[in-house]
Design an enzyme around this catalytic site. Structure first.
Site, PDB file in Angstrom:
ATOM      1  CD  GLU A  69      -7.828  -2.462  -9.054  1.00 53.18           C
ATOM      2  OE1 GLU A  69      -8.340  -1.573  -9.757  1.00 53.18           O
ATOM      3  OE2 GLU A  69      -8.235  -2.743  -7.909  1.00 53.18           O
ATOM      4  CB  CYS A 113      -4.554   2.620 -11.553  1.00 52.90           C
ATOM      5  SG  CYS A 113      -6.101   1.699 -11.470  1.00 52.90           S
TER       6      CYS A 113
END
Length: 238
Positions: free
Chosen positions: A129, A163
């Site tokens: 990820e 993020c």
């Protein structure tokens, strides 16, 4: 888990097929600094629920949270079921080189490449990820007030350390000034006064320094009533 019956195609009849859900074995988890507790515990829960054992490496950039996680998990699980590894980047690199049955990494694209390369030596399946750029694209038919507040909420959440926080906005030139004005209003609405002491803090000097080099547009700061004063570092957690 109970086997799941699934259909077979005509050429394989009268055969029968089932999906058998089985643990993969030992799962490695390397978690990031920006959501150090959530992104450690959530994959841990999934791995344990599937019957696996776990070796977890919390981020060294959130050391107090990492120590808390190690203490918490150490009190709940034997080390042969859940082991927490504390250490710097070298410890993370060593962990990525271990022959796990599956490896999960959340973090930057640059480190993700190194993790994938290390895991490839053992043919370890990886789940990455990774962070990246997250543009927002506004067409001329967008309702600006709602769109701007949603974009600013996503950008400012967790001090902008998510993020997938929006990085930049692409919109028609004719909407530019109106967007800046509404963005300033959104900042005033979403943020408490600086004296409230309830703001989210940056978790380490490196992240703070990166933010200071790309701080908000001065016009937006002025219109929102903010200043370019130094943002704060966390004095407690992480």
């Amino acid at each position: 888990m109970r086997p799941k019956r699934v259909p077979v195609s005509l050429e394989f009849k009268p055969g029968r097929a089932h999906i058998l859900y089985q643990p993969v074995g030992v799962v490695g988890i390397i978690s990031p600094w920006n959501y150090p507790f959530q992104l450690s515990i959530m994959p841990l829960i999934g791995a344990l629920a599937a019957g696996n054992r776990v070796m977890l490496k919390p981020s060294e950039l959130a050391p107090r949270t990492a120590e808390f996680i190690a203490e918490l998990l150490g009190a709940l699980f034997p080390t042969d079921q859940v082991a927490t590894v504390l250490g710097d980047q070298e410890a993370g690199a060593e962990l990525a080189r271990l022959p796990f049955d599956h490896l999960l990494y959340t973090g930057s694209t640059a480190i993700g490449r190194l993790v994938a390369r290390a895991a490839a030596e053992n043919l370890t399946p990886v789940t990455l990820e990774l962070g990246g750029k997250s543009p927002c694209i506004l067409g001329g038919d967008h309702a600006l007030p709602d769109a701007v507040e949603s974009i600013l909420y996503g950008k400012l959440l967790n001090a902008g350390q998510s993020c997938i926080a929006p990085d930049y906005v692409l919109l028609p030139v004719a909407m530019r000034e109106e967007f800046i004005r509404l963005a300033a209003e959104a900042v005033r609405k979403l943020y408490r006064p600086a004296s409230s002491g309830q703001e989210t803090c940056w978790c380490n000097p490196r992240s703070l320094g990166k933010t200071n080099t790309s701080w908000l547009d001065p016009r937006l700061m002025a219109r929102s009533g903010s200043s370019r004063a130094q943002p704060s570092l966390s004095e407690t957690l992480p």
